[in-house]
Design a protein around this motif. Structure first.
Motif, mmCIF file in Angstrom:
data_model
loop_
_atom_site.group_PDB
_atom_site.id
_atom_site.type_symbol
_atom_site.label_atom_id
_atom_site.label_comp_id
_atom_site.label_asym_id
_atom_site.label_seq_id
_atom_site.Cartn_x
_atom_site.Cartn_y
_atom_site.Cartn_z
ATOM 1 N N ASP A 191 0.885 -1.087 -0.075
ATOM 2 C CA ASP A 191 -0.120 -0.073 -0.163
ATOM 3 C C ASP A 191 0.798 1.233 0.002
ATOM 4 O O ASP A 191 1.678 1.532 0.780
ATOM 5 N N ASP A 192 0.696 2.236 -1.000
ATOM 6 C CA ASP A 192 1.842 3.186 -1.088
ATOM 7 C C ASP A 192 0.913 4.441 -1.616
ATOM 8 O O ASP A 192 0.772 4.489 -2.900
ATOM 9 N N ASP A 193 0.503 5.452 -1.025
ATOM 10 C CA ASP A 193 -0.254 6.803 -1.531
ATOM 11 C C ASP A 193 0.358 7.269 -2.350
ATOM 12 O O ASP A 193 0.126 7.897 -3.401
ATOM 13 N N ALA A 194 1.802 7.320 -2.149
ATOM 14 C CA ALA A 194 2.789 8.162 -2.902
ATOM 15 C C ALA A 194 3.045 7.530 -4.358
ATOM 16 O O ALA A 194 3.661 8.050 -5.195
ATOM 17 N N SER A 195 2.545 6.224 -4.560
ATOM 18 C CA SER A 195 2.819 5.615 -5.850
ATOM 19 C C SER A 195 2.309 6.057 -6.846
ATOM 20 O O SER A 195 1.330 6.655 -7.189
ATOM 21 N N PRO A 196 3.098 5.913 -8.069
ATOM 22 C CA PRO A 196 2.727 6.495 -9.575
ATOM 23 C C PRO A 196 1.449 5.651 -9.983
ATOM 24 O O PRO A 196 0.653 6.166 -10.757
ATOM 25 N N HIS A 197 1.523 4.604 -9.332
ATOM 26 C CA HIS A 197 0.338 3.559 -9.938
ATOM 27 C C HIS A 197 -0.746 3.584 -9.298
ATOM 28 O O HIS A 197 -1.097 3.023 -8.060
ATOM 29 N N GLN A 198 -1.854 4.428 -9.505
ATOM 30 C CA GLN A 198 -3.143 4.629 -8.948
ATOM 31 C C GLN A 198 -4.120 3.628 -9.821
ATOM 32 O O GLN A 198 -4.073 3.433 -11.012
ATOM 33 N N VAL A 199 -4.839 2.861 -8.901
ATOM 34 C CA VAL A 199 -5.779 1.685 -9.216
ATOM 35 C C VAL A 199 -6.977 1.955 -8.697
ATOM 36 O O VAL A 199 -7.214 2.372 -7.368
ATOM 37 N N THR A 200 -8.157 1.480 -9.257
ATOM 38 C CA THR A 200 -9.527 1.402 -8.521
ATOM 39 C C THR A 200 -9.930 0.122 -8.035
ATOM 40 O O THR A 200 -9.669 -0.865 -8.582
ATOM 41 N N VAL A 201 -10.532 0.362 -6.681
ATOM 42 C CA VAL A 201 -10.956 -0.989 -6.015
ATOM 43 C C VAL A 201 -12.332 -1.322 -6.765
ATOM 44 O O VAL A 201 -13.005 -0.585 -6.676
#
Lengths: 526, 348
Positions: free
Chosen positions: B287-297
């Protein structure tokens, strides 16, 4: 080694099945030589009567036993009244009574009271319905009991009345079971010889007798037997077909709360009385009254000389019934085991075909046995005469060989049903487990199978024993000269209007006939 | 110990087992793991001696028991079998069931063997009971004791837990492992349930369509599957598209919608690219809020300590499974940042 053993069994089993098919094939074969003159004569004279009477009888008995069977089954399964549990099994008792005994007992009583003459087609329908309704009763009862309480609760919550529930839910769901029972009753009615012969009604069975023995036209009799077999087959096919279309309706046996204990309804006293009265009256008319009458007659006829004859009769009957049940159970075991070990579908088809004999009327079967065995005897004698210059006499026809053969064809399926279900209850993995433990196959049969299926074997033997004891038309035709059984003698006495003399053998048959009813009840209650 | 070489079995025209080889060392517990219909039950029945071979050989303890020419009868094979439905003899007591295969021993030896087995399987108090009086787990132990009694050279267990309560399977499996190890018997378990296989077996052969895909330890099957089927069948996971770029003097890299990863492809003399499918296990995510990889639950299943999310990667429309500690409770529709941390880069 094991494989060759199974192969040998396989061959033996298939040969037995082929042998058991001989009577049917012989009937078919008789059509190879159809005499148009004889048939034209038959059509001009009696054929219409045979067809009409047999059909009316079958349909009438079907309706009568359906009405009695379904209504009684509904009463004992849905309502709680005095004796409702007793009636659940007691109403099966009339099954112990052969139709012809029922018929002449009542006819004798009515004659004695100077009442109406019941020797009519309608009379035959009534008497046969009274002894054959238990088939429908038994199957409908099980079907009603299996119906889940939820159906009833749903119906009640929708505001549906008892009667509407019966017509729209309970009966449609029970229909396959009811139809099977009706089909069984109709086949029995078509096969009946004793009642219609005693009443002098022209049906296929009496017609076959008359053509064979009266006219001496064996070929024509055989062809008539073929027609009757076709009728029975038609009933069987209709039953099978209608069941196939209704598989959708088959209720699954209720699972968790299958006891259905809460489902019976308490009754208002007037309804209570009506239902109790209805069940009692049927039980009285169909069982208690005729048995009492037979008992009275039997005690009147009781003399030392008659008793000696009776003992001979008893020994004859028991001897032939015992021999047949041993033979038939052995054959049934052999076929069931081949089916289990060979695990080949072809064995199953052959076995199913061989057990078709149960639906063949005794008269038809007897003709089918007589013809090929007679031919065989004649051929052997001709050859013997050609070689040794003298005749050998009858070897197969008119001897116990013919009788036992006919019984085997007719009653194999009764035994087979028991041995098969007995063996099927043992999971195939149990066989494999024994083998992987290093025990030979014989140990499997002796220490595992035999203890587990001995009850089934016993039940099979009892059922065959009683069926053979009750069998009339095939015995009448095929028995060795001067060899009498209880059934044959009871029928002959009755035909000579010596009803009092007929009573002792008759009541013996009825009492022994109660044994399978008890077995049946216990099997159902288990 | 148990050695299958190149065996083939077919029923009619249907090839069930196709040139399969397999071996099991003395004292090991092996497992054939595969979906239903993969031929594992047929294989077991062939080893036990119920089914003949079309080709190949089966050796037990150095002796050939099955081949095209040889077929040692099942009663003479010294192979014990524990059946799926246990196949206990219903009319015999526990003690009688267990001693059924001891017909070659005298009474005293039978009794001694019985006592040993009853103690080992904790059935001593139940010796006089009948199978229908026992619980499923107890019945299973009777079946194992009965199969072990004649000291078979190998014990085969056919889906031994399928008839039991799923909640109890794992603890029962441990009991059985203890029993087998204590007897020191070589055993082969057949199952479609990987948890059972992982709990009991030392080595697991994954089967598919009559062949063995991979024969390895549970750890290796999970972390280093060698075929696509094994990667897919063992453990939970999804595949995402990847593009491997190889060029001389550079570490080969795989580019995916969830980042780029070093792969162990050999640097080639010339540049090339390869389309592959990358295995992504649910536990590979952080889990990493700063990650460039944003995904949808798009889906979630609560599993106590963790929640298993189904995530949609917007850039490639790919779905992946992701196991995250349950103190972060994301609702369906939420967009979150994740990082893929791969210890083993598995792709096909």
């Amino acid at each position: 080694m094991a494989i060759t053993l199974i192969d040998r069994w396989f061959v033996i089993a298939l040969s037995i099945c082929a042998l058991l098919a001989v009577p049917i094939l012989s009937i078919l074969f008789s059509y190879s030589d159809v005499s148009l003159v004889l048939w034209a004569h038959l059509i001009d004279t009696n054929l219409g009567l045979y067809v009409a009477n047999s059909l009316i009888l079958a349909v009438g008995v079907g309706l009568g036993s359906a009405l009695l069977g379904v209504s009684l089954a509904w009463c004992v399964t849905q309502y709680q009244f005095v004796g409702s549990r007793f009636f659940q099994w007691a109403l099966l008792l009339p099954l112990a009574m052969p139709a012809y005994i029922m018929a002449y007992t009542y006819t004798g009583m009515f004659d004695g009271w100077g009442l109406f003459d019941s020797r009519t087609l309608f009379g035959a329908i009534v008497f046969m319905s009274l002894v054959l309704y238990p088939y429908v009763f038994m199957l409908a009862k099980t079907a009603f009991l299996e119906q889940q309480q939820q159906y009833k609760d749903v119906a009640a919550s929708l505001g549906i009345t008892q009667f509407a529930y019966f017509m729209r839910v309970a009966l449609p769901i029970a229909r396959p079971a009811v139809l099977t029972g009706v089909a069984l009753a109709m086949m029995e009615a078509l096969a009946d010889y004793g009642t219609v012969a005693y009443f002098g009604i022209s049906t296929f069975t009496t017609g076959i007798f008359r053509t064979w023995f009266g006219m001496g036209e064996t070929q024509l009799a055989s062809q008539l037997a073929g027609c009757l077999a076709l009728f029975v087959l038609a009933v069987l096919l209709i039953e099978k077909h209608s069941r196939r279309n209704m598989r959708f309706y088959q209720s699954q046996p209720a699972t968790a709360d299958s006891s259905n204990h809460s489902s019976t309804l308490p009754l208002a006293s007037r309804q209570h009385a009506i239902i109790f009265l209805y069940c009692s009256v049927v039980l009285f008319i169909a069982f208690v009254v005729p048995v009492t009458q037979l008992a009275i007659w039997a005690s009147e006829s009781f003399t030392a000389i008659a008793f000696n004859d009776y003992i001979t009769l008893l020994l004859n009957s028991f001897g032939v019934a015992l021999a047949s049940s041993v033979l038939i159970v052995v054959v049934a075991l052999l076929l069931s085991y081949t089916q289990r070990f060979a695990r080949q579908p072809i064995v199953q088809y052959f076995t199913q075909f061989a057990s078709l004999g149960y639906v063949i009327p005794g008269t038809v079967l007897a003709i089918g046995v007589m013809q090929p065995l007679g031919w065989l005897d004649a051929t052997i004698n001709n050859i013997w005469y050609g070689v040794f210059g003298e005749y050998l006499g009858l070897i197969f026809s008119g001897t116990f060989v013919a009788l036992l053969f006919a019984y085997t064809v007719r009653f194999l399926s009764v035994a087979l049903h028991n041995t098969q279900t007995g063996l099927e209850r043992i999971k195939p993995n149990v066989d494999d487990a024994v083998l992987t433990l290093g025990r030979p196959r014989i140990a499997l049969v002796r220490y595992i199978h035999l203890p587990l299926i001995k009850k089934s074997i016993f039940a099979a033997a009892i059922l065959v024993f009683v069926d053979v004891l009750k069998e009339l038309p095939a015995t009448l035709i095929l028995r060795p000269f001067n060899f009498n059984t209880l059934a044959v003698k009871a029928f002959e006495f009755a035909s000579d209007e010596r009803l009092i003399d007929a009573a002792l053998p008759s009541i013996t048959i009825v009492i022994i006939g109660i044994i399978p009813v008890i077995l049946l009840t216990r099997a159902i209650n288990k | 110990m148990l050695h299958l070489a190149d065996i083939s079995i077919s029923f009619g025209k249907k090839q069930i087992i196709d040139a399969l080889s397999f071996h099991l060392a003395t004292g090991d517990i092996g497992c054939l793991l595969g979906p239903s219909g993969c031929g594992k039950t047929t294989l077991l029945r062939a080893i036990a001696g119920f089914i003949p071979l079309q080709s190949g050989t089966i050796n037990i303890q150095g002796e050939c028991v099955s081949s095209q020419q040889v077929h040692v009868d099942v009663t003479e094979r010294k192979v014990g079998v524990v059946f799926q439905d246990f196949a206990l003899f219903p009319h015999l007591s526990v003690a009688q069931n267990i001693t059924f295969g001891l017909h070659e021993l005298n009474a005293a030896d039978q009794h001694a063997r019985l006592m040993t087995l009853l103690a080992l399987t904790q059935l001593t108090d139940l010796a006089e009971q009948y199978p229908h009086q026992l619980s499923g787990g107890q019945q299973q132990r009777v079946a194992i004791a009965r199969a072990l009694a004649p000291k078979p050279e190998i014990l085969l267990l056919d889906e031994p837990f399928s008839a039991l309560d799923p909640a109890l399977r794992e603890s029962l499996a441990l009991d059985i492992k203890h029993i087998l190890k204590h007897e020191g018997v070589t055993a082969l378990l057949i199952t479609h349930d990987q948890t059972e296989a992982f709990t009991i077996a030392d080595k697991i052969a994954v089967m598919c369509a009559g062949q063995i895909e991979q024969y390895a330890s549970a750890y290796d099957l999970y972390h280093e599957p060698q075929t696509y089927f094994v990667a897919n069948f063992v453990g939970e996971g999804r595949f995402i598209d990847g593009n491997v770029q190889v060029s001389p003097n550079h570490t080969p890299l795989m580019h995916t919608a969830l980042g780029s990863f070093e792969v162990s492809e050999k640097p080639a003399l010339s540049d090339y690219e390869k389309q592959v499918r990358l295995l992504v296990r649910p536990d590979d995510f952080v889990d990493d809020d700063a990650s460039p990889h944003q995904v949808t639950v798009i889906g979630r299943a609560f599993r106590g300590a963790h929640i298993l999310y189904t995530l949609l990667v917007p850039s490639s429309r790919e779905e992946v499974l992701c196991l995250l500690p349950s103190h972060h409770d994301y609702q369906v529709g939420t967009v979150i940042g994740i990082r893929l941390e791969l210890e083993h880069v598995i792709y096909f």
